[in-house]
Design an enzyme around this catalytic site. Structure first.
Site, mmCIF file in Angstrom:
data_model
loop_
_atom_site.group_PDB
_atom_site.id
_atom_site.type_symbol
_atom_site.label_atom_id
_atom_site.label_comp_id
_atom_site.label_asym_id
_atom_site.label_seq_id
_atom_site.Cartn_x
_atom_site.Cartn_y
_atom_site.Cartn_z
ATOM 1 C CB SER A 1 -81.972 11.972 -38.698
ATOM 2 O OG SER A 1 -82.258 11.485 -37.419
ATOM 3 C CD GLU B 1 -75.153 8.218 -36.505
ATOM 4 O OE1 GLU B 1 -76.267 8.632 -36.137
ATOM 5 O OE2 GLU B 1 -74.621 8.543 -37.583
ATOM 6 C CG HIS C 1 -77.587 11.805 -35.584
ATOM 7 N ND1 HIS C 1 -77.897 10.689 -36.339
ATOM 8 C CD2 HIS C 1 -78.695 12.602 -35.616
ATOM 9 C CE1 HIS C 1 -79.123 10.811 -36.815
ATOM 10 N NE2 HIS C 1 -79.623 11.963 -36.393
#
Length: 305
Positions: A153, A247, A277
């Protein structure tokens, strides 16, 4: 919405339902950053570690970090892991189970720095700390050709930003960069933000805008060390990207792959259908999470051999 969808993967529906059950009721007061940090750390605490994993506190010239080493590890190889959390939440504790499993699959230690985050320490503090952690490993005498930088991320974006900063500073690149669902363009643009938003219960444009504002502190989101997808990837290490096809950050991953390819950098982009995610963090419940970590571990072994 997710309850109306019949998922091909028999496990993902249950994981999505469990994730939904963890969310605060609609209309609840907004959590503070401290509350959100505690909740994310709590997620890490409910996970288990592979048997025999060593957990060692590390001090990097005043920056706390955590070392994770599997049984029978190769001390000549190393992973520098930069945790996710929007540059505002997350810690070595929140990512301990996933990083320990990655260490096991790669057969080498993982170093997870507790890098500075916004809003208290805005951009470029996190990038500076990524470079600092890398220098720490170099000073320890580890061959950069035997190391990989990885992250998920925001940590995936930070992995790329750190690699760009290393290149700009004339420091050696690692053998490879492994990015899970990287947030690599803080402007929130791309087709996936509209096309699959209804499938993504974790990430939204509004949520990312909030994180970006807290992290940037008024800095330009177009700076390549903030949004590495906009940077020049010339001279950057080979890249492996994992992202879900369900996502919104799929657009960021595609943009990174294109930028790397245009610069002549070897890049492998894997788009996994239906996943959440950073589904790797659910490897205890998802076969796909275990397979993703196994594949990443094999790639890391190959790149650092």
């Amino acid at each position: 919405m997710t309850g109306e969808i019949k998922w091909r993967d028999p496990e993902i529906g249950a994981v999505r339902a469990f994730y939904a059950s963890l969310q605060p009721p609609e209309g609840s007061p907004a959590q503070t950053w401290a509350e959100r940090r505690a909740a994310m750390d709590g997620f890490g605490e409910i996970g288990s570690l592979p048997e025999g994993t060593l957990v060692v506190p590390v001090d990097i010239d005043g920056m706390a970090a955590e070392g994770l080493a599997p049984q029978g590890y190769d001390e000549s190889r190393q992973i520098l892991y930069l945790h996710g959390g929007g540059y505002v939440i997350g810690s070595p504790k929140s990512h301990r189970p996933m990083c320990a499993r990655l260490a096991l699959e790669a057969g080498c230690p993982v170093l997870v720095p507790d890098y500075r985050m916004g809003p208290e320490n805005p951009f470029p503090a996190a990038v500076e700390d990524g470079v600092k952690a890398w220098k720490h490993l170099l000073d320890a005498g580890i061959d950069p050709a035997r190391m990989v930088i990885a992250g998920d991320s925001a940590g995936g974006g930070l992995t790329l930003a750190t690699a760009l900063a290393l290149r700009d500073a004339g420091l050696p690149q690692p053998a490879g960069l492994f990015c899970i669902s990287p947030w690599a363009d803080l402007r929130q643009v791309g087709k996936a933000y509209g096309a699959v938003q209804h499938l993504d219960p974790m990430i939204s444009v509004a949520g990312l805008d909030q994180f970006a504002q807290a992290y940037l502190g008024g800095a330009d989101p177009g700076h390549p060390h903030a949004s590495p997808a906009l940077g020049d990837f010339s001279g950057i290490a080979p890249i492996l990207i994992h992202v879900s096809g369900a996502e919104v950050l799929m657009s960021d991953s595609i943009a990174v792959a294109e930028a790397a390819g245009l610069a002549g950098v070897p890049v492998r982009l894997e788009i996994w259908p239906e996943m959440l995610h950073v589904w790797h963090a659910w490897s205890g419940q998802l076969t796909a999470g275990r397979k993703a970590l196994e594949g990443a571990g094999a790639w890391i072994r190959e790149m650092t051999s």
